[in-house]
Design an enzyme around this catalytic site. Sequence first.
Site, short mmCIF file in Angstrom:
data_model
loop_
_atom_site.label_atom_id
_atom_site.label_comp_id
_atom_site.label_asym_id
_atom_site.label_seq_id
_atom_site.Cartn_x
_atom_site.Cartn_y
_atom_site.Cartn_z
N THR A 34 0.87 -1.26 0.00
CA THR A 34 -0.05 0.06 0.14
C THR A 34 0.83 1.24 0.03
OG1 THR A 34 -0.10 0.19 2.45
CG2 THR A 34 -1.68 -1.04 1.34
N CYS A 38 1.99 3.25 9.50
CA CYS A 38 0.89 3.31 10.35
C CYS A 38 1.61 3.56 11.96
CB CYS A 38 -0.10 2.29 10.68
SG CYS A 38 -0.99 2.12 8.83
N CYS A 42 -2.89 1.24 15.25
CA CYS A 42 -3.94 1.64 14.04
C CYS A 42 -4.70 0.45 14.01
CB CYS A 42 -2.80 1.61 12.75
SG CYS A 42 -4.11 2.15 11.36
N ARG A 45 -6.63 -3.22 9.07
CA ARG A 45 -6.35 -4.64 9.08
C ARG A 45 -5.02 -4.85 9.04
NH1 ARG A 45 -8.62 -8.44 4.01
NH2 ARG A 45 -7.78 -10.34 4.84
N ARG A 67 3.75 6.79 2.72
CA ARG A 67 2.87 8.20 3.10
C ARG A 67 2.17 7.76 4.58
NH1 ARG A 67 0.21 5.71 -1.11
NH2 ARG A 67 -1.87 5.33 -0.80
N CYS A 69 -0.78 7.24 7.30
CA CYS A 69 -2.03 6.52 7.47
C CYS A 69 -2.91 7.62 7.72
CB CYS A 69 -2.05 5.44 8.28
SG CYS A 69 -3.83 4.61 8.67
N CYS A 72 -4.97 6.48 11.48
CA CYS A 72 -4.23 6.62 12.76
C CYS A 72 -3.40 7.58 12.88
CB CYS A 72 -3.58 5.36 13.00
SG CYS A 72 -1.88 5.14 11.95
#
Length: 356
Positions: A34, A38, A42, A45, A67, A69, A72
């Site tokens: 992705t 995080c 967080c 999932r 980048r 999240c 969170c």
Amino acid sequence: MLLQASVADTDRWTAVLERDPSADGRFVYAVASTRIYCRPSCPSRRPNRRQVTFFPTPDSAEAKGYRACRRCHPRDHETETVRRVREAQRYLDRHLDETVTLDRLGQAVGLSPYHLQRTFKRLTGMSPRSYAGARRMERMKQGLKNGGTVSRATYDAGYSSPSRAYDESSRRLGMTPGSYQRGGRGVHIRFTTVDTALGTVLVAATDRGLCSVALGADAAALETGLRREFPAAEFDRADVELRAWAGSVVARLAGDEAERLPLDVFGTPFQWQVWEALQRIPCGATRSYAEIARDIGRPTAARAVARACASNKLALVIPCHRVVREDGDEGGYRWGVGRKRELLKAERELARATDS
């Protein structure tokens, strides 16, 4: 532990799986698929472990193209209280070779000694003094693993003298620094076995205290397991010499826990917190893993508590059989769920008879 100076990736991953809020700010984790990073708590999932990379700061994650999240917000500023406890930990890490009083530490971070002690323990699970001791021990152990001499590792870790290191290692390593460096080689372990209604009990001890108490169906198999657990140690059967300690261990089957036995087992600071909490559970009572986690100030660490129970080497003496699942199910037990069920049944009957 909040802001532990060197945390293994396995511990970081455990914090992510448990969504441990006390780990927030210690590191961030980034997911390759992705390209998002995080904080450990967080609610998103959990990713596949193979996709995860850990970074000490948001800046270091972003430098690699990840980048933040949007759920969170890992860049959010930490609370003032957490910031001051972090500052206290960093201060202790810089002064491990000194005796830092609560007054001195409080002045350094701008908190009263009472508030600092209470807040530090709530967030880290240990007092500032215990934290400093654990950090010195971690550094000495790492120095020994890296091949340094005992004296060099002792002083590099912040101990003022070898005698202080040996005294501390007796409590935390379960053996002297030299013995630890050699993987336990030269440690003399005496053992005996006793037949009981729950099978055979093996009791083993060093000069400092009990190092193993195991339950099983066969004395020979228990002895084999003991030798496998301490492959470099020297062993002697000592039925007469250990009769008193073995009797005290077996007496626990009847609810007699009056005698405090000396222990000589290695455990991390967290494991010792759990084991000490287990010893506070009254005979005939049970606690859930979550209750133990709350008791030691780590409410999100129920699974870590379960692992600490599973690593307990002293059956009956550290009564991990008194910890059950939240729904009341017995859960696992290193020496067999059937034995755990029988132990709990006997203790409950004893407690009812005592109360009546």
